[in-house]
Scaffold this motif. Structure first.
Motif, short mmCIF file in Angstrom:
data_model
loop_
_atom_site.label_atom_id
_atom_site.label_comp_id
_atom_site.label_asym_id
_atom_site.label_seq_id
_atom_site.Cartn_x
_atom_site.Cartn_y
_atom_site.Cartn_z
N GLY A 56 -2.75 8.79 -6.64
CA GLY A 56 -1.21 9.21 -6.08
C GLY A 56 -0.67 8.61 -5.65
N ASN A 57 0.70 9.34 -4.50
CA ASN A 57 1.46 8.67 -4.21
C ASN A 57 2.21 7.50 -5.26
N GLY A 58 2.50 8.32 -6.07
CA GLY A 58 3.14 7.16 -7.02
C GLY A 58 2.34 6.41 -7.95
N ARG A 59 0.90 6.07 -7.47
CA ARG A 59 -0.01 4.54 -7.56
C ARG A 59 -0.40 5.73 -8.89
#
Length: 266
Positions: free
Chosen positions: A138-141
């Motif tokens: 999440g969060n672009g990970r």
């Protein structure tokens, strides 16, 4: 005579196993997978400049010091096409040396990251967690951005004996077609298992058990290594294909995990 016949039969079986394994397709799959997953790009992007400098630092001296003698030999063997063949030969030799040096001194950490990131992208978090910390999704990970600190010791980076052996086989390329094929197979046989060094490390398989599994996958490793070597001989693209073949090796490891192979044939 019987021993020769046995050896020929063994080579024939090995060749059949290599073809039947289909593992020569994984380096090709690695190209398309890498291109389609931008989250895997960072390890390559961070190494482009030093690898470019290494390529120039090897290729220019190779032409200065080895082109003329090889052109002379190839002219004697092949006639007027010798000088042209020598250009291709020096380029392939330079590419071989660049790839070996880059993997030894510039790329080992990057290739490990890429291998782990591919496994993570294919849902093998539990396997990768054996060797490094993972960040929450999440969060672009995605891909490389999910990788945390390694908890296993780094892999061995350089083998002088392997490098010497690598160089010793280079003159095979002086023999048109047949020599190049022999070079690719010889190097593929040696390099194939190396693409799964990280996999065996994550699986905590070593010693006799590792040797047994490599032996059981021998045909597959020869096929994979030979295909990867063929791609690496493409001038000025060897570093890119080193990365994509690493992705292909990870995809093969994913398939092994999905099948649950303990004593696989390929």
């Amino acid at each position: 005579m019987s021993s020769i016949q046995s050896y020929i039969a063994y080579l024939g079986k090995l060749a059949r196993d290599a073809v039947a394994s289909g593992t020569y397709l994984y380096p090709i799959r690695g190209i398309s997978y890498f291109i389609g997953h931008p989250s895997l790009y960072p390890p390559l992007a961070s190494r482009i400049l030093p690898c470019t400098l290494l390529t120039l630092g090897v290729t220019i001296p190779m032409f200065l010091f080895t082109y003329i003698p090889q052109a002379a030999i190839l002219t004697f063997v092949n006639g007027p096409l010798g000088p042209i063949s020598a250009i291709a030969l020096v380029l392939s030799e330079s590419t071989t040396v660049v790839t070996m040096l880059a993997k030894a001194f510039l790329l080992q950490g990057a290739l490990t990251e890429l291998f782990d990131a591919t496994l993570v992208s294919e849902g093998q978090e539990q396997l990768v967690a054996q060797g490094r910390e993972l960040k929450a999704k999440g969060n672009g990970r995605e891909g490389v951005h999910r990788l945390g600190r390694e908890v296993m010791k780094p892999l061995n980076r350089f083998s002088p004996a392997q490098f010497i052996q690598y160089l010793a086989f280079l003159p095979l390329n002086l023999i048109p077609v047949v020599g190049t094929v022999a070079f690719l197979i010889a190097q593929g046989r040696k390099s194939g298992p190396g693409f799964h060094t990280r996999y065996y490390q994550l699986k905590k398989v070593d010693g006799a058990q590792k040797d047994q599994q490599i032996q059981e996958r021998k045909g597959g490793y020869i096929a994979f290594g030979t295909a990867a070597m063929a791609l690496n001989l493409i001038p000025f693209a060897s570093i890119f294909f080193t990365f994509t073949s690493t992705v292909g090796a990870a995809l093969w490891a994913v398939d092994i995990e999905k099948r649950g192979d303990k004593h696989p044939k390929n």
